[in-house]
Design an enzyme around this catalytic site. Structure first.
Site, PDB file in Angstrom:
ATOM      1  N   ASN A  27       4.567   6.030 -11.636  1.00  0.00           N
ATOM      2  CA  ASN A  27       3.720   4.848 -11.480  1.00  0.00           C
ATOM      3  C   ASN A  27       2.282   5.223 -11.803  1.00  0.00           C
ATOM      4  O   ASN A  27       1.667   6.015 -11.086  1.00  0.00           O
ATOM      5  CB  ASN A  27       3.838   4.332 -10.043  1.00  0.00           C
ATOM      6  CG  ASN A  27       2.966   3.122  -9.776  1.00  0.00           C
ATOM      7  OD1 ASN A  27       2.358   2.561 -10.693  1.00  0.00           O
ATOM      8  ND2 ASN A  27       2.886   2.709  -8.523  1.00  0.00           N
ATOM      9  N   CYS A  60      -2.063   3.782 -10.166  1.00  0.00           N
ATOM     10  CA  CYS A  60      -2.737   4.378  -9.016  1.00  0.00           C
ATOM     11  C   CYS A  60      -4.131   4.849  -9.399  1.00  0.00           C
ATOM     12  O   CYS A  60      -4.364   5.243 -10.538  1.00  0.00           O
ATOM     13  CB  CYS A  60      -1.946   5.586  -8.512  1.00  0.00           C
ATOM     14  SG  CYS A  60      -0.203   5.252  -8.317  1.00  0.00           S
ATOM     15  N   ASN A 119      10.604   7.023  -7.776  1.00  0.00           N
ATOM     16  CA  ASN A 119       9.322   6.473  -8.222  1.00  0.00           C
ATOM     17  C   ASN A 119       8.206   7.218  -7.498  1.00  0.00           C
ATOM     18  O   ASN A 119       8.243   7.357  -6.271  1.00  0.00           O
ATOM     19  CB  ASN A 119       9.270   4.976  -7.902  1.00  0.00           C
ATOM     20  CG  ASN A 119       7.928   4.339  -8.206  1.00  0.00           C
ATOM     21  OD1 ASN A 119       6.943   4.578  -7.528  1.00  0.00           O
ATOM     22  ND2 ASN A 119       7.895   3.495  -9.220  1.00  0.00           N
ATOM     23  N   LYS A 170       5.736   3.975 -15.829  1.00  0.00           N
ATOM     24  CA  LYS A 170       5.678   2.557 -15.462  1.00  0.00           C
ATOM     25  C   LYS A 170       4.298   1.997 -15.793  1.00  0.00           C
ATOM     26  O   LYS A 170       3.292   2.445 -15.245  1.00  0.00           O
ATOM     27  CB  LYS A 170       5.983   2.387 -13.974  1.00  0.00           C
ATOM     28  CG  LYS A 170       6.136   0.922 -13.551  1.00  0.00           C
ATOM     29  CD  LYS A 170       6.686   0.823 -12.142  1.00  0.00           C
ATOM     30  CE  LYS A 170       7.066  -0.612 -11.794  1.00  0.00           C
ATOM     31  NZ  LYS A 170       7.699  -0.702 -10.461  1.00  0.00           N
ATOM     32  N   GLY A 176       0.785  -1.233   0.000  1.00  0.00           N
ATOM     33  CA  GLY A 176       0.000   0.000   0.000  1.00  0.00           C
ATOM     34  C   GLY A 176       0.810   1.273   0.000  1.00  0.00           C
ATOM     35  O   GLY A 176       0.376   2.303   0.547  1.00  0.00           O
ATOM     36  N   GLY A 217      10.264  -7.760 -14.042  1.00  0.00           N
ATOM     37  CA  GLY A 217       9.237  -8.767 -13.797  1.00  0.00           C
ATOM     38  C   GLY A 217       9.846 -10.151 -13.818  1.00  0.00           C
ATOM     39  O   GLY A 217       9.981 -10.760 -14.874  1.00  0.00           O
ATOM     40  N   GLY A 218      10.268 -10.630 -12.664  1.00  0.00           N
ATOM     41  CA  GLY A 218      10.771 -12.000 -12.564  1.00  0.00           C
ATOM     42  C   GLY A 218      12.227 -12.188 -12.907  1.00  0.00           C
ATOM     43  O   GLY A 218      12.689 -13.328 -13.019  1.00  0.00           O
TER      44      GLY A 218
END
Length: 307
Positions: free
Chosen positions: A128, A131, A101, A167, A74, A246-247
């Site tokens: 980002n 949101c 960020n 992003k 959060g 991502g990963g």
């Protein structure tokens, strides 16, 4: 170490190597700085900031999965002013690029934060857009092209000379539409992917494991999705730099991201299992480039050969 030039350029910013740490997984670097010099990294994307301090969501807000984690932290953070006053001077001690960020509830909040951070001298601002926009009934900016374009324009108008990197959320029908909207609104780079919405349920209590019911999935399980979306975005907006994430936990993962079109890569969830993961990814990527006879690791970018 192979004789490979590991430097890359992301939105006009030169990184000594293409491996940065992803926002929300590295805090502000103080804890990880006990393991190695932070100057070893290509860049540090600091924990996500909001205009005012946030306590975040109630616990439990982390749940393990077989190949990653779910989180609903959060956006707990001290606020942009505290970052500038207390954390940025610490990060500036190291020979690495600092990426801030930011998350906002209104375009105006994004604009204020961009102005403050640009004035403070960060190297890049990552916006980002996952949101909720309170003015659009809670719709996330990253789910509608027009909303993504709106916040990108505001960020660019207030960031001055500091590049703006948008992003992207993977929780959309077509990521290319959002990528094109951000690019059309002036984004200097894209970063993707953010986490994928997921859920776990305790079969004994019959309650969701996370207090907020759902959370964002990250870790090795999302790598194929991330590679696919990086490739799609790179095809949709050719020439626009991409930070792929991502990963990523191995050098080969990073190479996949770069071949798909990323100029640089971010390591995130892997840090929770191994603080040294970014350095291992960097060294494994250098070894891979060396085996392939590359003079520069940047030669990997966009090198995929579709059937």
């Amino acid at each position: 170490m192979p004789n490979v030039d590991m430097s890359v350029t992301l939105a006009g910013v030169r990184l000594k190597n293409p491996v940065v740490v992803a926002s929300g997984t590295f805090g502000f670097g103080r804890e990880y700085g006990q393991f190695y010099g932070l100057g070893e990294l290509g860049g540090i994307c600091a924990k996500g900031l909001t205009l005012h301090p946030r306590e975040g969501n109630p616990a439990p807000r982390i749940a393990e999965t077989p190949m990653g984690i779910l989180n609903s932290v959060g956006l707990q953070n001290p606020g942009v002013d505290a970052f500038i006053e207390e954390e940025l001077p610490f990060l500036r001690q190291f020979d690495t690029k600092v990426i801030a960020n930011i998350s906002g509830n209104t375009p105006e909040e994004y604009g204020i934060m961009c102005e403050k951070l640009a004035g403070a001298g960060v190297d890049l601002i990552e916006v980002n857009i996952s949101c909720p926009n309170v003015k659009a009934g809670g719709l996330a900016y990253g789910t509608r092209p027009e909303l993504a374009a709106e916040v990108t324009k505001v960020a660019k108008a207030h960031a001055g000379p500091v590049p703006v990197m948008v992003k992207l959320s993977p929780n959309v029908t077509d990521v290319t539409e959002i990528a094109k909207a951000a690019a059309g609104a002036g984004a200097d780079a894209l970063s993707l992917i953010n986490t994928i919405r997921g859920m776990r349920i305790d079969v004994n209590t019959r309650r969701p494991i996370l207090k907020m019911n759902t959370g964002g999935l990250s870790g090795p399980a999302v790598l194929p999705v991330a590679v696919r979306m990086v490739w799609e975005a790179a095809c949709a907006v050719p020439g626009l730099p991409i930070l792929g994430m991502g990963g990523v936990s191995k050098g080969e993962d990073a190479a996949q991201m770069m071949l798909a079109g990323a100029s640089a890569v971010a390591v995130g969830t892997a840090l929770f299992a191994d603080p040294y993961a970014p350095l291992k990814v960097r060294d494994e990527l250098a070894a891979l480039a060396g085996r392939q006879g590359l003079a520069r690791v940047s030669e990997l970018t966009g090198g995929v050969k579709p059937w």
